[in-house]
Structure formats: C-alpha cells, structure tokens
Design an enzyme around this catalytic site. Structure first.
Site, PDB file in Angstrom:
ATOM      1  N   GLU A 122      -3.658  16.944 -12.722  1.00  0.00           N
ATOM      2  CA  GLU A 122      -4.068  17.235 -14.100  1.00  0.00           C
ATOM      3  C   GLU A 122      -5.560  17.521 -14.243  1.00  0.00           C
ATOM      4  O   GLU A 122      -6.242  16.925 -15.080  1.00  0.00           O
ATOM      5  CB  GLU A 122      -3.654  16.084 -15.033  1.00  0.00           C
ATOM      6  CG  GLU A 122      -3.607  16.522 -16.486  1.00  0.00           C
ATOM      7  CD  GLU A 122      -3.018  15.491 -17.425  1.00  0.00           C
ATOM      8  OE1 GLU A 122      -1.813  15.228 -17.331  1.00  0.00           O
ATOM      9  OE2 GLU A 122      -3.763  14.955 -18.241  1.00  0.00           O
ATOM     10  N   HIS A 143       8.616   8.081 -29.210  1.00  0.00           N
ATOM     11  CA  HIS A 143       7.658   9.052 -28.675  1.00  0.00           C
ATOM     12  C   HIS A 143       8.027  10.509 -28.999  1.00  0.00           C
ATOM     13  O   HIS A 143       7.230  11.254 -29.573  1.00  0.00           O
ATOM     14  CB  HIS A 143       7.565   8.823 -27.161  1.00  0.00           C
ATOM     15  CG  HIS A 143       6.705   9.792 -26.449  1.00  0.00           C
ATOM     16  ND1 HIS A 143       5.326   9.728 -26.475  1.00  0.00           N
ATOM     17  CD2 HIS A 143       7.011  10.885 -25.689  1.00  0.00           C
ATOM     18  CE1 HIS A 143       4.834  10.713 -25.767  1.00  0.00           C
ATOM     19  NE2 HIS A 143       5.825  11.429 -25.273  1.00  0.00           N
ATOM     20  N   ARG A 198      -2.053  21.373 -15.856  1.00  0.00           N
ATOM     21  CA  ARG A 198      -1.064  20.344 -16.232  1.00  0.00           C
ATOM     22  C   ARG A 198      -1.292  19.804 -17.640  1.00  0.00           C
ATOM     23  O   ARG A 198      -0.372  19.287 -18.272  1.00  0.00           O
ATOM     24  CB  ARG A 198      -1.084  19.208 -15.193  1.00  0.00           C
ATOM     25  CG  ARG A 198       0.044  18.204 -15.387  1.00  0.00           C
ATOM     26  CD  ARG A 198       0.266  17.331 -14.180  1.00  0.00           C
ATOM     27  NE  ARG A 198       1.333  16.370 -14.442  1.00  0.00           N
ATOM     28  CZ  ARG A 198       1.903  15.607 -13.525  1.00  0.00           C
ATOM     29  NH1 ARG A 198       1.521  15.678 -12.274  1.00  0.00           N
ATOM     30  NH2 ARG A 198       2.865  14.763 -13.856  1.00  0.00           N
ATOM     31  N   LYS A 203       3.647  11.090 -11.996  1.00  0.00           N
ATOM     32  CA  LYS A 203       2.791  10.192 -12.779  1.00  0.00           C
ATOM     33  C   LYS A 203       3.493   8.845 -12.885  1.00  0.00           C
ATOM     34  O   LYS A 203       4.669   8.783 -13.269  1.00  0.00           O
ATOM     35  CB  LYS A 203       2.569  10.748 -14.190  1.00  0.00           C
ATOM     36  CG  LYS A 203       1.442  11.731 -14.295  1.00  0.00           C
ATOM     37  CD  LYS A 203       1.139  11.995 -15.762  1.00  0.00           C
ATOM     38  CE  LYS A 203       0.119  13.091 -15.934  1.00  0.00           C
ATOM     39  NZ  LYS A 203      -0.090  13.429 -17.352  1.00  0.00           N
ATOM     40  N   ARG A 236       0.817  -1.237   0.000  1.00  0.00           N
ATOM     41  CA  ARG A 236       0.000   0.000   0.000  1.00  0.00           C
ATOM     42  C   ARG A 236       0.845   1.280   0.000  1.00  0.00           C
ATOM     43  O   ARG A 236       0.373   2.346   0.379  1.00  0.00           O
ATOM     44  CB  ARG A 236      -0.982   0.018   1.167  1.00  0.00           C
ATOM     45  CG  ARG A 236      -1.949  -1.139   1.092  1.00  0.00           C
ATOM     46  CD  ARG A 236      -3.196  -0.920   1.892  1.00  0.00           C
ATOM     47  NE  ARG A 236      -4.143  -1.971   1.595  1.00  0.00           N
ATOM     48  CZ  ARG A 236      -4.110  -3.169   2.166  1.00  0.00           C
ATOM     49  NH1 ARG A 236      -3.210  -3.451   3.079  1.00  0.00           N
ATOM     50  NH2 ARG A 236      -4.986  -4.093   1.834  1.00  0.00           N
TER      51      ARG A 236
HETATM   52  P1  NAD Z   1      13.109   4.196 -21.861  1.00  0.00           P
HETATM   53  O1  NAD Z   1      13.046   4.211 -20.407  1.00  0.00           O
HETATM   54  O2  NAD Z   1      12.616   2.961 -22.557  1.00  0.00           O
HETATM   55  O3  NAD Z   1      14.607   4.468 -22.318  1.00  0.00           O
HETATM   56  C1  NAD Z   1      14.914   4.437 -23.707  1.00  0.00           C
HETATM   57  C2  NAD Z   1      16.067   3.480 -24.014  1.00  0.00           C
HETATM   58  O4  NAD Z   1      17.275   4.088 -23.605  1.00  0.00           O
HETATM   59  C3  NAD Z   1      15.997   2.139 -23.288  1.00  0.00           C
HETATM   60  O5  NAD Z   1      16.370   1.134 -24.177  1.00  0.00           O
HETATM   61  C4  NAD Z   1      17.042   2.270 -22.177  1.00  0.00           C
HETATM   62  O6  NAD Z   1      17.614   1.024 -21.847  1.00  0.00           O
HETATM   63  C5  NAD Z   1      18.048   3.191 -22.809  1.00  0.00           C
HETATM   64  N1  NAD Z   1      18.781   4.043 -21.875  1.00  0.00           N
HETATM   65  C6  NAD Z   1      18.287   4.736 -20.825  1.00  0.00           C
HETATM   66  N2  NAD Z   1      19.234   5.506 -20.288  1.00  0.00           N
HETATM   67  C7  NAD Z   1      20.363   5.292 -21.005  1.00  0.00           C
HETATM   68  C8  NAD Z   1      21.677   5.815 -20.941  1.00  0.00           C
HETATM   69  N3  NAD Z   1      22.013   6.786 -20.084  1.00  0.00           N
HETATM   70  N4  NAD Z   1      22.573   5.360 -21.832  1.00  0.00           N
HETATM   71  C9  NAD Z   1      22.232   4.413 -22.759  1.00  0.00           C
HETATM   72  N5  NAD Z   1      21.005   3.903 -22.883  1.00  0.00           N
HETATM   73  C10 NAD Z   1      20.075   4.347 -22.016  1.00  0.00           C
HETATM   74  O7  NAD Z   1      12.321   5.404 -22.528  1.00  0.00           O
HETATM   75  P2  NAD Z   1      12.183   6.956 -22.199  1.00  0.00           P
HETATM   76  O8  NAD Z   1      12.133   7.627 -23.509  1.00  0.00           O
HETATM   77  O9  NAD Z   1      13.162   7.423 -21.185  1.00  0.00           O
HETATM   78  O10 NAD Z   1      10.750   7.023 -21.522  1.00  0.00           O
HETATM   79  C11 NAD Z   1       9.576   6.713 -22.241  1.00  0.00           C
HETATM   80  C12 NAD Z   1       8.519   6.325 -21.252  1.00  0.00           C
HETATM   81  O11 NAD Z   1       8.285   7.404 -20.375  1.00  0.00           O
HETATM   82  C13 NAD Z   1       7.184   5.990 -21.894  1.00  0.00           C
HETATM   83  O12 NAD Z   1       6.691   4.809 -21.322  1.00  0.00           O
HETATM   84  C14 NAD Z   1       6.301   7.159 -21.518  1.00  0.00           C
HETATM   85  O13 NAD Z   1       4.945   6.791 -21.387  1.00  0.00           O
HETATM   86  C15 NAD Z   1       6.890   7.552 -20.194  1.00  0.00           C
HETATM   87  N6  NAD Z   1       6.646   8.945 -19.799  1.00  0.00           N
HETATM   88  C16 NAD Z   1       6.197   9.162 -18.557  1.00  0.00           C
HETATM   89  C17 NAD Z   1       5.967  10.461 -18.130  1.00  0.00           C
HETATM   90  C18 NAD Z   1       5.528  10.712 -16.726  1.00  0.00           C
HETATM   91  O14 NAD Z   1       5.220  11.856 -16.390  1.00  0.00           O
HETATM   92  N7  NAD Z   1       5.509   9.718 -15.877  1.00  0.00           N
HETATM   93  C19 NAD Z   1       6.221  11.538 -18.984  1.00  0.00           C
HETATM   94  C20 NAD Z   1       6.692  11.276 -20.257  1.00  0.00           C
HETATM   95  C21 NAD Z   1       6.901   9.965 -20.667  1.00  0.00           C
HETATM   96  N1  GLY Z   2       4.396  14.356 -19.076  1.00  0.00           N
HETATM   97  C1  GLY Z   2       3.153  14.957 -18.784  1.00  0.00           C
HETATM   98  C2  GLY Z   2       2.885  15.115 -17.334  1.00  0.00           C
HETATM   99  O1  GLY Z   2       3.693  14.790 -16.507  1.00  0.00           O
HETATM  100  O2  GLY Z   2       1.831  15.562 -16.989  1.00  0.00           O
END
Ligand code: NAD
Ligand code: GLY
Length: 365
Positions: free
Chosen positions: A243, A270, A247, A149, A127
């Site tokens: 949000e 993305h 936001r 998030k 929890r």
């Molecule tokens: P990711 O975490 O998959 O990382 C991308 C790739 O880079 C992976 O293959 C990882 O192994 C590699 N990697 C990471 N750091 C590295 C480094 N320093 N050196 C070499 N390789 C490295 O993807 P991302 O683009 O970081 O994140 C995308 C995700 O984030 C999506 O799932 C999206 O929905 C989420 N997201 C969340 C929020 C939020 O507010 N929570 C906001 C935007 C996106």
């Molecule tokens: N990445 C959008 C948010 O955090 O609201």
C-alpha cells in the site's frame, strides 16, 4: 483466471509467495485433499469464531482428518471485540500448549475478523508459520482473505497493529454464504460494488444487470462476481502489496465511511458505513468537478437498488464525524485523503478537497 466448470482458479502473483484462490461450491468438504497435496504443514490448527465453528468447524475438520492430516480446532468469541492482542496471546498459548511448531500451519475459517486474527498470529508465532484462508463471509471472500493484510485493534483505533503476511492458499466455498445474515451479505456487497467503481465499468454494469440473481446467490451471477472481485484484488496487490500507492484505491468510500462507522460507535456494520462513504465521496467528486454528476448518480442508484444505505443516520452527530475524519489513520499530518471517482471504473487519490466541500456533502448526506 481458469474455470473448468467445477473450480474457478485465480492466482495472486507475488513471485515465490504466489498463491491460488480456489472458488468452488462444496469445497469445504474437500479442502483436505488439496491441502495434503500441497504439503503446507505437518499439523494444522483451524481457528474460527464460536458461531462459524458451530456451523462449519466439523465439516472442515472432517475433511482434514479423513486425509490423514493431524488437526485441532481452536475458537474464540465471535465479533470485532475479539480482534485484540489478548486473543492473540490466548491462541498463541494454546498453540504452544499443544506443541505447535514451525512445521505446522494455521487455517482461518471465518469472516474478516478470523482471517485478520489468524493471519496476524501466523505471522508472529515462532516468527512466522504458514496459514490458509477459508473465508465464510462475502466481505472476506471478496476482500479480506486476499492480499495479506492482518492485524488487530487496540482501544486507540482499528487495525492499528498488524503485518503484511500472505496466506499459502485461499479456499472459497460459496455454499457457506447461504447461512450468512442478510446484513452481513449486504455489507459484503458494498465492497463488491466498490470494485466496479474503482476499476471496472463492465463489472459495475454486470452488477446492476444481475442484482436479483446476486441477491439470490445464484451461480450464474455469484460465481463470476466472486472471481472478478478476487481477480481485481489480486491485480492491485500484485502491483502494490504494501500500500505505497495503487492499493490505496481500495479505500474508496472508507474516508467518510470509517468516520461514520466510528461515530455510530460501530453499531453500523462496516460495509453499510462504506456504502454511505462511497455516495459521499462521489458527491465530493462532483463538487470538485472531477466526476460527471451522472456517474455519481449511478453510484448512488446501484447502492440504493441493492438496499444499501446512502444517507448518514439522522441520529449521528455531523461534528463527531468531522472529528473522526481527522483522527483516521489514513489522515496524514491533518491532510484528509479521499479516493474520488472520475468516472465509473476510474478513481484518483487526493488530499486537496476543501473543508467547505466536505462540510457541504456531510450536511447533505
Ligand atoms: P466477521 O468476521 O466478524 O463476520 C461477521 C459475522 O458473521 C460474525 O458474527 C460471524 O460469526 C458471522 N459469520 C461468518 N461467516 C458466517 C456464515 N457463513 N454463516 C453465518 N454466520 C457467519 O466480520 P467480516 O465482516 O467478515 O469482517 C470484518 C473484519 O474484516 C473487520 O475487522 C475488518 O477490519 C476486516 N477487514 C480486513 C481486510 C483485510 O484486507 N485484511 C479487509 C476488509 C476488512
Ligand atoms: N481492504 C483493503 C486492502 O486490502 O488493502
């Protein structure tokens, strides 16, 4: 924000859930000192994808262990495909297997996928247990690690299950960006440019003027960039954590961007899809007479200058993009919401865009 030359500190002010974002080169080797001082947990479990664990798992573990902190490292396969309930179940079983309890804490070491998985797990394991973000992609450093998030995908859609759950601290080490693949860096830069368009013209101009230094990850440009993005995100989250209003401006470029990403079957990363979405949203704003053409042109130019795409790949079916627009989770009751620029640094949210205008922009993007 404070800057003592070695560390930039930004605070996310949420009352008794406030937390620091610390930006400092080389801090991966020193995080243990700060975590120990903050007394965040009795034991720690670092969660990372297999790729990031291979690059940085050992150094972070060392930093915790040498401060006398008990720590384990758990990994999962890298990539969005791991952001699912099964991974949460597997990790939860592993935590239970090592007797992890409510006095213990998680550390997310990785990109947005790792941060979202770890935050979600932390929010529901027993929890709720504390967690810390150590973001290693540019996208995670400027966006996903801040604001609480968390979540996973299900076959019916991305991020459909999740929570709002704030970390105890965010530790950003810009050094780790040196190993990030170019495409991932570019994807993060799309989100960086987004902050300029939605919030801060001066920052937008700073990005244009410092493009080369930013792409070379030079301190003079990278550190202020990270600090300003975190500051803006913190400000937005402080005003609207869940949000319900403000936001939503962080979704600039995401309406068409997400549809393009989905239509590409997620082969387009993305941030690149969001760049296309930001260009399209700016063009829609011009058609709706909300934004001067010169400002939309400036958005397109900065994206192109950074090497980001501004056109929908020709092989993608415009009709499929249109269908995805209607099934996006930001679409409510068939009303498609757009964040549209009114000028650089100021946006508005509307569901009043005529279908014909969307079609025209899709046809010309
Ligand atoms: P990711 O975490 O998959 O990382 C991308 C790739 O880079 C992976 O293959 C990882 O192994 C590699 N990697 C990471 N750091 C590295 C480094 N320093 N050196 C070499 N390789 C490295 O993807 P991302 O683009 O970081 O994140 C995308 C995700 O984030 C999506 O799932 C999206 O929905 C989420 N997201 C969340 C929020 C939020 O507010 N929570 C906001 C935007 C996106
Ligand atoms: N990445 C959008 C948010 O955090 O609201």
């Amino acid at each position: 924000m404070t800057d003592n030359g070695r560390e930039i500190l930004v605070t996310v002010g949420l009352g008794n859930r406030s937390y620091p974002i610390s930006i400092s080169r080389g801090q991966l080797t020193k995080i243990g000192t700060d975590i120990a001082a903050r007394k965040i947990g009795n034991r720690f479990c670092v969660i990372s994808d297999d790729q990031v664990a291979g690059l940085y798992g050992e150094v972070l573990m060392q930093s915790l262990l040498e401060k006398g902190l008990a720590a384990e490292l758990l990994t999962f396969p890298h990539g969005e495909a791991s952001k699912k309930l099964e991974t949460i179940g597997t990790l939860a079983s592993q935590l239970a297997g090592i007797g992890f309890d409510r006095g213990d804490a998680l550390v997310a070491l990785g990109g947005g996928v790792t941060g979202d998985i770890t935050g979600f797990l932390a929010s529901i394991y027993m929890r709720g247990i504390p967690f810390i973000q150590v973001p290693t992609t540019l996208l995670a450093q400027v966006d996903s690690s801040v604001g609480g998030k968390t979540g996973v995908d299900i076959p019916e859609g991305k991020n459909l299950i999740g929570t709002f759950y704030q970390p105890q601290a965010v530790y950003i080490d810009p050094d780790v960006l040196s190993t990030l693949p170019d495409q991932e860096l570019l994807g993060g830069l799309a989100e960086v440019i987004k902050y300029g368009v939605i919030w801060d013209k001066e920052f937008f101009d700073f990005l244009s003027a410092n493009r080369k230094a930013i792409l070379a990850l030079e301190d003079s440009a990278l550190l202020p960039l990270l600090a300003r993005c975190c500051e803006i995100k913190a400000q937005v989250v402080e005003e609207d954590e869940r949000e319900s209003g403000l936001r939503r401006i962080l979704n600039f470029g995401h309406t068409i961007g997400h549809a393009v990403e989905a239509a590409s079957n997620f082969t387009l990363i993305h941030g690149l899809a969001i760049a296309i979405g930001m260009r399209a949203a700016s063009d829609i704003a011009v058609l709706c007479k909300l934004c001067p053409p010169g400002d939309a042109e400036a958005v397109r130019r900065i994206l192109e200058d950074f090497g980001l795409p501004v056109e929908i790949p020709s092989e993608l079916d415009r009709k499929a993009i249109r269908r995805f627009l209607l099934t996006d989770k930001k679409t409510v009751g068939g009303r498609v919401f757009f964040v549209l620029p009114q000028e650089i640094g100021r946006v508005m949210i509307t569901d009043k865009v005529a279908s014909a205008d969307i079609d025209e922009v899709l046809a010309n993007t």
